[in-house]
Design a protein around this motif. Structure first.
Motif, PDB file in Angstrom:
ATOM      1  N   GLY A  12       5.404 -17.966 -20.481  1.00  0.00           N
ATOM      2  CA  GLY A  12       4.105 -18.456 -20.929  1.00  0.00           C
ATOM      3  C   GLY A  12       3.535 -19.512 -20.008  1.00  0.00           C
ATOM      4  O   GLY A  12       2.336 -19.531 -19.734  1.00  0.00           O
ATOM      5  N   ALA A  13       4.387 -20.373 -19.505  1.00  0.00           N
ATOM      6  CA  ALA A  13       3.934 -21.465 -18.635  1.00  0.00           C
ATOM      7  C   ALA A  13       3.469 -20.979 -17.266  1.00  0.00           C
ATOM      8  O   ALA A  13       2.661 -21.631 -16.618  1.00  0.00           O
ATOM      9  CB  ALA A  13       5.047 -22.497 -18.466  1.00  0.00           C
ATOM     10  N   THR A  14       3.979 -19.811 -16.830  1.00  0.00           N
ATOM     11  CA  THR A  14       3.620 -19.283 -15.513  1.00  0.00           C
ATOM     12  C   THR A  14       2.666 -18.100 -15.600  1.00  0.00           C
ATOM     13  O   THR A  14       2.477 -17.388 -14.610  1.00  0.00           O
ATOM     14  CB  THR A  14       4.878 -18.855 -14.728  1.00  0.00           C
ATOM     15  OG1 THR A  14       5.524 -17.790 -15.442  1.00  0.00           O
ATOM     16  CG2 THR A  14       5.822 -20.012 -14.499  1.00  0.00           C
ATOM     17  N   ASN A  15       2.085 -17.904 -16.788  1.00  0.00           N
ATOM     18  CA  ASN A  15       1.172 -16.776 -16.993  1.00  0.00           C
ATOM     19  C   ASN A  15       1.818 -15.444 -16.621  1.00  0.00           C
ATOM     20  O   ASN A  15       1.186 -14.571 -16.025  1.00  0.00           O
ATOM     21  CB  ASN A  15      -0.121 -16.981 -16.198  1.00  0.00           C
ATOM     22  CG  ASN A  15      -0.869 -18.201 -16.665  1.00  0.00           C
ATOM     23  OD1 ASN A  15      -1.070 -18.386 -17.862  1.00  0.00           O
ATOM     24  ND2 ASN A  15      -1.260 -19.057 -15.733  1.00  0.00           N
ATOM     25  N   GLY A  16       3.118 -15.307 -16.952  1.00  0.00           N
ATOM     26  CA  GLY A  16       3.838 -14.056 -16.737  1.00  0.00           C
ATOM     27  C   GLY A  16       4.390 -13.838 -15.348  1.00  0.00           C
ATOM     28  O   GLY A  16       4.948 -12.783 -15.060  1.00  0.00           O
ATOM     29  N   LYS A  17       4.274 -14.822 -14.491  1.00  0.00           N
ATOM     30  CA  LYS A  17       4.803 -14.652 -13.133  1.00  0.00           C
ATOM     31  C   LYS A  17       6.326 -14.683 -13.091  1.00  0.00           C
ATOM     32  O   LYS A  17       6.947 -14.007 -12.272  1.00  0.00           O
ATOM     33  CB  LYS A  17       4.230 -15.721 -12.206  1.00  0.00           C
ATOM     34  CG  LYS A  17       2.757 -15.529 -11.913  1.00  0.00           C
ATOM     35  CD  LYS A  17       2.234 -16.607 -10.986  1.00  0.00           C
ATOM     36  CE  LYS A  17       0.809 -16.433 -10.604  1.00  0.00           C
ATOM     37  NZ  LYS A  17      -0.148 -16.208 -11.651  1.00  0.00           N
ATOM     38  N   VAL A  18       6.951 -15.463 -13.993  1.00  0.00           N
ATOM     39  CA  VAL A  18       8.406 -15.642 -13.999  1.00  0.00           C
ATOM     40  C   VAL A  18       8.876 -15.754 -15.442  1.00  0.00           C
ATOM     41  O   VAL A  18       8.190 -16.343 -16.269  1.00  0.00           O
ATOM     42  CB  VAL A  18       8.807 -16.933 -13.229  1.00  0.00           C
ATOM     43  CG1 VAL A  18      10.310 -17.182 -13.300  1.00  0.00           C
ATOM     44  CG2 VAL A  18       8.343 -16.874 -11.791  1.00  0.00           C
ATOM     45  N   ILE A  19      10.056 -15.219 -15.712  1.00  0.00           N
ATOM     46  CA  ILE A  19      10.705 -15.443 -16.998  1.00  0.00           C
ATOM     47  C   ILE A  19      12.026 -16.151 -16.742  1.00  0.00           C
ATOM     48  O   ILE A  19      12.702 -15.878 -15.739  1.00  0.00           O
ATOM     49  CB  ILE A  19      10.933 -14.135 -17.791  1.00  0.00           C
ATOM     50  CG1 ILE A  19      11.426 -14.446 -19.217  1.00  0.00           C
ATOM     51  CG2 ILE A  19      11.897 -13.200 -17.074  1.00  0.00           C
ATOM     52  CD1 ILE A  19      11.442 -13.253 -20.148  1.00  0.00           C
TER      53      ILE A  19
END
Length: 141
Positions: free
Chosen positions: A38-45
Motif C-alpha cells: 500500500g505504501a509503494t502503490n503496488g511497486k513492492v510487497i
C-alpha cells in the motif's frame, strides 16, 4: 525536483497491527502483510510467510513474474531446488531469486518463517517444467 510517479507513503506496522491470514500464494502457508504494498502503490510487497501445514507435494516447479524477489529466513529452514541445485536456506540466510529462475520449495521445518520482499506487489507464479526431479519432503513427527 522529485519524480511524483515514484512517490511512496510512510508506513509503520507494529506486530499486532496485522495478522497472519490464509489465502496467499500457497495454501500451506499463512501470510502477514507489512504495509509496504500500500505504501509503494503496488511497486513492492513485504510480507512474513509462515508454515501452516506439513509439506506434502511442495510448490511444484515454477517461476515468478517479478523483477525483484528476496527471501530472508527468520526461523527454521526450507529446502529449495534452484534449477538443478538443492539449496538449504536456514535462519539468517538471504536468497535473491533472480527473475525467471526455475525453483521448487519441497521441504520446510514446522517453525519455518521468512520475510519475502517482491516487486511488483501483485507478482504471479507460473508452473514450469523442471530440469530434474525434486526430493520428497521429510515427514513431520
Amino acid at each position: 525536483m522529485m519524480d511524483t510517479s515514484l512517490q511512496t507513503k510512510f508506513t509503520h506496522v507494529k506486530p499486532n497491527d496485522t495478522q497472519y491470514v490464509e489465502g496467499g500464494l500457497r495454501d500451506f502457508f499463512v501470510y502477514r502483510d507489512l504495509g509496504v504494498a500500500g505504501a509503494t502503490n503496488g511497486k513492492v510487497i513485504a510480507q512474513l510467510v509462515r508454515a501452516n501445514a506439513a509439506p506434502e507435494a511442495g510448490t511444484g516447479w515454477h517461476v515468478h513474474e517479478a523483477e525483484f524477489h528476496i527471501v530472508y529466513m527468520l526461523k527454521g529452514w526450507a529446502k529449495f531446488m534452484y534449477e538443478d541445485k538443492e539449496t538449504l536456506v536456514s535462519a539468517g540466510d538471504c536468497v535473491h531469486q533472480a527473475p525467471g529462475i526455475r525453483h521448487f520449495l519441497f521441504d520446510y521445518s514446522p517453525d519455518m518463517e521468512y520475510l519475502e520482499v517482491v516487486g511488483p506487489a501483485d507478482f504471479g507464479s507460473i508452473g514450469v517444467k523442471g530440469p530434474c526431479a525434486a526430493p520428497a519432503p521429510a515427514l513431520w513427527a
